[in-house]
Write a protein that holds these residues in place. Structure first.
Motif, short mmCIF file in Angstrom:
data_model
loop_
_atom_site.label_atom_id
_atom_site.label_comp_id
_atom_site.label_asym_id
_atom_site.label_seq_id
_atom_site.Cartn_x
_atom_site.Cartn_y
_atom_site.Cartn_z
N GLU A 243 1.25 -1.20 -0.34
CA GLU A 243 0.08 0.23 0.08
C GLU A 243 0.84 1.10 -0.22
OE1 GLU A 243 -3.58 0.24 -0.14
OE2 GLU A 243 -3.91 -1.06 0.16
N ALA A 244 2.17 1.82 1.22
CA ALA A 244 2.80 2.31 0.97
C ALA A 244 3.13 2.64 -0.41
CB ALA A 244 3.63 2.26 2.12
N THR A 245 3.72 1.71 -1.05
CA THR A 245 4.56 1.59 -1.31
C THR A 245 4.46 1.93 -3.41
OG1 THR A 245 5.92 -0.45 -1.27
CG2 THR A 245 6.80 1.12 -0.26
N GLY A 246 3.45 0.84 -3.76
CA GLY A 246 2.66 0.58 -4.84
C GLY A 246 3.07 -0.99 -5.47
N VAL A 247 4.75 -2.09 -4.51
CA VAL A 247 5.43 -2.62 -5.29
C VAL A 247 4.35 -3.80 -5.18
CG1 VAL A 247 7.48 -1.52 -4.89
CG2 VAL A 247 6.14 -3.23 -3.24
N SER A 248 4.72 -5.09 -5.76
CA SER A 248 3.76 -5.93 -5.84
C SER A 248 4.03 -6.72 -4.69
CB SER A 248 4.99 -7.31 -7.28
OG SER A 248 6.19 -7.51 -7.54
N LYS A 249 3.19 -7.85 -4.55
CA LYS A 249 3.53 -8.53 -3.36
C LYS A 249 4.79 -9.21 -3.35
CE LYS A 249 1.32 -10.30 -0.04
NZ LYS A 249 0.01 -12.00 -0.44
N GLU A 250 5.70 -9.64 -4.49
CA GLU A 250 6.31 -10.43 -4.06
C GLU A 250 7.00 -9.68 -3.75
OE1 GLU A 250 9.71 -12.67 -7.18
OE2 GLU A 250 7.62 -12.32 -8.14
N ASP A 251 7.55 -8.80 -4.52
CA ASP A 251 8.67 -7.11 -4.03
C ASP A 251 8.45 -7.47 -2.37
OD1 ASP A 251 10.09 -7.58 -6.64
OD2 ASP A 251 9.12 -5.29 -7.06
N ALA A 252 7.31 -6.95 -2.16
CA ALA A 252 6.89 -6.92 -1.26
C ALA A 252 7.40 -7.51 0.45
CB ALA A 252 5.16 -6.68 -0.49
N THR A 253 7.27 -9.04 0.18
CA THR A 253 7.76 -9.89 0.93
C THR A 253 9.32 -9.97 0.68
OG1 THR A 253 5.76 -11.46 0.39
CG2 THR A 253 8.07 -12.77 1.04
N PHE A 254 10.20 -9.42 -0.69
CA PHE A 254 11.65 -9.85 -0.53
C PHE A 254 12.02 -8.78 0.21
CE2 PHE A 254 15.03 -7.54 -2.08
CZ PHE A 254 16.24 -8.33 -1.94
N TYR A 255 11.57 -8.02 0.38
CA TYR A 255 11.78 -6.42 1.35
C TYR A 255 11.53 -7.16 2.72
CZ TYR A 255 13.71 -3.83 -2.49
OH TYR A 255 14.42 -2.97 -3.65
N PHE A 256 10.20 -6.86 2.59
CA PHE A 256 9.94 -7.49 4.52
C PHE A 256 10.99 -8.68 5.21
CE2 PHE A 256 7.10 -10.58 6.89
CZ PHE A 256 7.01 -9.66 7.71
N GLU A 257 11.23 -9.52 4.66
CA GLU A 257 11.75 -10.39 4.95
C GLU A 257 13.26 -10.06 4.91
OE1 GLU A 257 11.58 -13.25 6.03
OE2 GLU A 257 9.15 -13.19 5.66
N ASP A 258 14.41 -9.35 3.82
CA ASP A 258 15.20 -8.84 3.89
C ASP A 258 15.87 -7.44 4.71
OD1 ASP A 258 18.01 -9.17 1.89
OD2 ASP A 258 17.84 -6.77 1.74
N SER A 259 14.81 -6.84 5.62
CA SER A 259 14.00 -6.03 6.40
C SER A 259 14.25 -6.34 7.75
CB SER A 259 13.88 -5.31 6.39
OG SER A 259 14.14 -4.24 4.51
#
Length: 298
Positions: A243-259
């Protein structure tokens, strides 16, 4: 005298409560609850002043304490407990205290609310300091436990506030930030878990939520510091990033785990195009505010 309190008076519109149908009672309770919302709107300035002080205290190393007896105490504990998963706060930052201790959450503790010294003992146990802010909650506005706690907090130098559901409440005399909301007698005489409890809960919602917004724990209207402790919250965290960034679910999952499952960090990385380390530095320099971090990155 107790009988003179609005919260103890009989509601003339509901003297036939035991004769109403279930539907009629539902409609009547709904009408009465609307009065609670209107009563709070009249205290907007007083609530604002209190929240400003809460933000100041929390920004300067203080803690927020809610305390009260019975329903009032339980509501304080509820609001404090919800700050941890919603805003990822340290459990010590916002605390709720109920007269009689934890067992009083489910079973009334005989005489606890009538003690003028018990709250002081509770605060001593938590090592109350002048940096802290305490909010005494009492529907009647005369609970000895709350009065005693406010007196002790004043002696320590802590900031004091009070929430009551009667005008000219006794506890207001012992608080620097008194809030008095009155919505008339309860539909069930003296049952202050009803409108009074609703008003208290609504005010506590404002205090905790708005304070956390001004502590950088919200971006737009998103819970960016949510603590993902279960599957539902993990999914919510990913959706917040999307919601905050407009990225895909796949990218959101990556950044979530990588952060390291830190939503705020993931969002900052995406919106500023920086590395994990750089994004964390930006957040640190801006007291955790994403919007300010983005401006600095520009």
């Amino acid at each position: 005298m107790l009988e003179n309190l609005t919260t103890e008076k009989r509601n003339e519109d509901t003297t036939g409560l035991d004769k109403l149908t279930i539907l009629e009672t539902v409609e009547k309770m709904n009408q009465e609850d609307m009065k609670a919302v209107k009563a709070i709107s009249k205290q907007a300035e007083a609530i604002t002043a209190l929240i400003e002080q809460v933000v100041y205290s929390l920004k300067n190393g203080g803690r927020l304490f809610y305390f009260g007896a019975g329903t009032s105490g339980r509501l304080g504990i509820l609001d404090a407990a919800e700050c941890v998963p919603t805003f990822n706060t340290d459990p010590e930052l916002v605390q709720g205290i109920i007269a009689g201790g934890e067992s009083a959450m489910t079973v009334a503790v005989e005489g606890a609310e009538d003690s003028t010294t018990l709250a002081a003992e509770d605060f001593k146990e938590r090592e109350l300091t002048a940096k802290d802010i305490v909010i005494g909650i009492s529907a009647s506005g005369r609970t000895p436990y709350v009065i005693g706690g406010l007196k002790y907090a004043t002696e320590i130098g802590a900031t004091t506030a009070a929430i009551s559901c009667n005008e000219e409440a006794e506890i207001s005399k012992f608080a620097s930030y008194p809030i008095e909301v009155s919505a008339g007698p309860e539909i069930l005489t003296g049952s202050t878990r009803l409108k009074a409890g609703t008003m208290q809960k609504l005010i506590l919602n404002m205090i905790s939520t708005i304070s956390m917004v001004h502590l950088g724990k919200v971006y737009e209207n998103l819970m960016i510091d949510v603590k993902p402790t279960n599957e539902k919250l993990i999914e919510r965290a990913k959706n917040i990033i999307m919601e905050a960034t407009g990225v895909s679910k796949e990218d959101a999952t990556f950044y979530f785990e990588d952060s390291d499952q830190q939503v705020k960090l993931a969002i900052t990385r995406i919106l500023t195009g920086t590395s994990k380390e750089e994004a964390q530095t930006l957040l640190d320099k801006n007291d955790g505010f994403i919007r300010k971090a983005i401006e600095m990155a520009k």
